[in-house]
Scaffold this motif. Structure first.
Motif: not given
Length: 170
Positions: A16-25, A71-76, A82-91
């Motif tokens: 969850x922390x991984x996806x939240x960090x992505x959402x916040x940039x 890997x980290x360069x790709x996330x940068x 990406x101006x906005x991103x939100x993840x809704x995790x299921x399954x």
């Protein structure tokens, strides 16, 4: 919610922390979530980190990226474009064996690009469905990402057209 006690709960929290960090940039936090050679007790000065479980990442449609730099360069790049991103995790399914954990999940992604030049709103929002596998490794500092692999879920193109023409394969 109370602090996670079991390995499964700790891995779920790390995921969850991984996806939240992505959402916040939050690139700094995202960087801290990935396994380092030091987490494995490897002295990079004398040993190649690839010998001790180098990290890897596959974004949908991208080639395999290996090593912290790639890997980290790709996330940068993703965060910068990406101006906005939100993840809704299921399954979400977590399994833990020893010091390794596997998380399989569906990423229901909502993202938006930069705003049009004359407006202050976000660009158009786009939805995407992706299945992901995240591999974590237990370290002294907690569970760290070892590998992330995400693949798009293909949907039938022109489903509305297919309704008009029964039996038409896509």
């Amino acid at each position: 919610m109370s602090a996670p006690h079991t390995d499964v709960e700790q891995v779920e929290a790390a995921n969850t922390t991984f996806y939240e960090a992505l959402e916040r940039g939050d690139f700094e936090e995202l960087t801290s979530l990935w396994l380092t050679p030091a987490d494995l007790g490897i002295d990079e000065e004398y040993h190649d980190p690839a010998d001790a479980g180098v990290i890897s990442c596959v974004h949908p449609g991208w080639p395999v990226l290996t090593g912290r730099g790639e890997v980290l360069r790709s996330y940068a790049l993703i965060m910068a474009n990406t101006e906005y991103i939100q993840f809704f995790l299921t399954d979400v399914h977590v399994s833990v064996t020893g010091d390794t954990a596997l998380v399989n999940c569906t990423e229901n992604i909502l993202s938006g690009g930069p705003a049009p030049k004359d407006g202050e709103e976000l660009g158009p929002l786009v939805g995407q469905l992706v299945v992901a596998t995240n591999v974590f490794r237990r370290t002294a500092a907690g569970w760290k990402l070892w590998s992330h692999h995400a693949s798009p879920v293909l949907t039938e193109a022109g489903e509305e057209d297919d309704e008009e023409t029964p039996g038409n394969p896509s």
